[in-house]
Design an enzyme around this catalytic site. Sequence first.
Site, PDB file in Angstrom:
ATOM      1  N   ASP A 191       1.183   6.722   8.486  1.00 54.42           N
ATOM      2  CA  ASP A 191       0.274   5.935   8.676  1.00 54.42           C
ATOM      3  C   ASP A 191      -0.240   6.293  10.153  1.00 54.42           C
ATOM      4  OD1 ASP A 191      -1.084   4.631   6.762  1.00 54.42           O
ATOM      5  OD2 ASP A 191      -0.614   2.659   7.483  1.00 54.42           O
ATOM      6  N   ASP A 248       4.399  -6.940  -1.554  1.00 57.35           N
ATOM      7  CA  ASP A 248       5.294  -6.806  -2.581  1.00 57.35           C
ATOM      8  C   ASP A 248       5.417  -7.994  -3.692  1.00 57.35           C
ATOM      9  OD1 ASP A 248       6.223  -8.397  -0.422  1.00 57.35           O
ATOM     10  OD2 ASP A 248       8.066  -7.195  -0.358  1.00 57.35           O
TER      11      ASP A 248
END
Length: 868
Positions: free
Chosen positions: A211, A573
């Site tokens: 990233d 998540d």
Amino acid sequence: MASPASVAGGGEDSNGCSSLIDPLLVSRTSSIGGAERKAAGGGGGGAKGKHWAAADKGERRAAKECGGEDGRRPLLFRSYRVKGSLLHPYRALIFARLIAVLLFFGWRIRHNNSDIMWFWTMSVAGDVWFGFSWLLNQLPKFNPVKTIPDLTALRQYCDLADGSYRLPGIDVFVTTADPIDEPVLYTMNCVLSILAADYPVDRSACYLSDDSGALILYEALVETAKFATLWVPFCRKHCIEPRSPESYFELEAPSYTGSAPEEFKNDSRIVHLEYDEFKVRLEALPETIRKRSDVYNSMKTDQGAPNATWMANGTQWPGTWIEPIENHRKGHHAGIVKVVLDHPIRGHNLSLKDSTGNNLNFNATDVRIPMLVYVSRGKNPNYDHNKKAGALNAQLRASALLSNAQFIINFDCDHYINNSQAFRAAICFMLDQREGDNTAFVQFPQRFDNVDPKDRYGNHNRVFFDGTMLALNGLQGPSYLGTGCMFRRLALYGIDPPHWRQDNITPEASKFGNSILLLESVLEALNQDRFATPSPVNDIFVNELEMVVSASFDKETDWGKGVGYIYDIATEDIVTGFRIHGQGWRSMYCTMEHDAFCGTAPINLTERLHQIVRWSGGSLEMFFSHNNPLIGGRRLQPLQRVSYLNMTIYPVTSLFILLYAISPVMWLIPDEVYIQRPFTRYVVYLLVIILMIHMIGWLEIKWAGITWLDYWRNEQFFMIGSTSAYPTAVLHMVVNLLTKKGIHFRVTSKQTTADTNDKFADLYEMRWVPMLIPTMVVLVANIGAIGVAIGKTAVYMGVWTIAQKRHAAMGLLFNMWVMFLLYPFALAIMGRWAKRSIILVVLLPIIFVIVALVYVATHILLANIIPF
């Protein structure tokens, strides 16, 4: 009755490795690492297994009688339930405590007598909330289920006589956000352990998401691919465990289970030397890249042109530059997809020498390496990059074009494969004839190998991983925990499970994005007949790859909403698992005796609390979103909904805990103050309720196979979090509701301090942040309250009534209980002095005496010297 240990999978892997690494029951001591690694104990025959009984005997008997003649897949995992001798008392105690709590509430409301009515009102509200949150936490635990993969059955079904496999394809995702906070060596060890896993190389592929867009990670991955040509065959030949070289070479005396012991010593020495050189090359990469870039930049003809960062092949790096400029800085750069290792050719490629030139005998060893791909999604300030969820979705799309495996497993970069059979273990649940087709994901417990032996800050969190998750396994399944989880690609695409799935599904560009190749890959995924295949190399395909990882591809699509990992919530998540469960899918929990995966956890208190703020803040964000468990998830089972509701509101409990924890300041009031009258009966009720919750906890400890220390550490850290991180998360949520600004994502630093001689140096470093102020206030208030109580006792002992003495004793007991719970925080304040905890044990009584003496002196001064 067969114990879990006697029926777990066995057999050998493709290189003759024995069944020593087959999955059994998870061991309490299996979170291990480095020179202090312990053998995994317990298992099915230990204390943990004796409380469980087989729950699928009838199914297995029927399957055995059928002999596979019905054409169905075999039973690939075994189920165990807690024995009735333990489960029935456990359930009875829960009901008994529920009745006791209701009676207590009724009694308090009928006897609304207090010296401070506003505090009485707050305490009653707090007690009601405690009871409600306890019930939400306890109800889903009524039916714990342990599921054990059967590797022997899987090999018999999937490993064919001609040497081919029936195993499906797996795409493995690794995510890293920053090469500084998340050291490159950790990430590369994660990749190496994945490449060396025991799974057919032509049916697996590894994708690293960077990233930061930094060249150092790409070139580190290239170096890793080179070293893998030596490390991977070495692991296969000698059955190495674990297959992360850093963890393996830290072992003082690794056991050997391979078939060539006479060659092992020499091979290990050579590989170790190569690994040391590999680490040196990784450490030198920043300087190597800088020097190379300086050389190329010195040759530029336009002196006004910016100083670019250059790759080894003499081209400019499309990502982040050392000297950042527009379109080449962190947060603003083009998308990058580079295939580091192409798909291996099918068939065994046997070699006598590895590609590095070392004279190692890899005869009869498969030296092929799985596909390895570098991905750095495009970023642009005009588009929200959606944190980790955005990175995972970019990997999901890139992998769809390159390999399109039926299953996906994701890792944080600081985790590694500790048991090479882990992928096969997860596949057991996905292919099982009973629940396989309805299983969306298989979650593994998180284990850590860098935690201090006493687990001061509860990083292992055994109460959750070995208790709560097994309980959810008896419902619709465990929640997704962000790492170490295998997904069915179709479930991530938002496709319903078979029972509710419509026929002839047509992928739409409005949902998946405007990429023809991506839409075609979704159709292929629906057919579930494709595994990792060689990637095309034409220009059209490359352009398509760059498009699907671009910053704007998600815009005006269902990505992050109904497709892929969910956006706009810090805990992507939990909400992603909720969305999948809400469609009717189930999940499974897979434990292995030699833990499937290990990672690193923040052992510094401040870093740990920052992590908790993000988790708990994300949970609150989920509650105040359209993913609220009260209204979302149309196909959630009732108790699964209760579980998700508990996951989203638990931080609120901290507000009432903080109120109670700071109440000892009332000791400073000269007069007696009673929260509730009659006080004696109030205390008796409290003691009964508290005793019952710990009796329930004792039974949970027995069936979960954890220890009292695990339970106590969980209690202590919950208290620390309830006076720091959880109230901070609640405050963030209030600000979010008022300003529409979400929880700030802060990468948890994995770096240790400069003290390389101390493995746990970070543990003893205190980093003060504002969120620690309430905890400090609570600690000081209780220390002061104990000292004042001792002083009052000295002053008033001769005139106090028995009731007053009882009141003082109960108050002191509460203060001491809070002190015990905050003991890890007190150690944190001491810094390196905490290495000798006896200092704190001696220091606290001295402080109590000093406060008591000050109180007595002040009392005498006010009573005899200062006139009123």
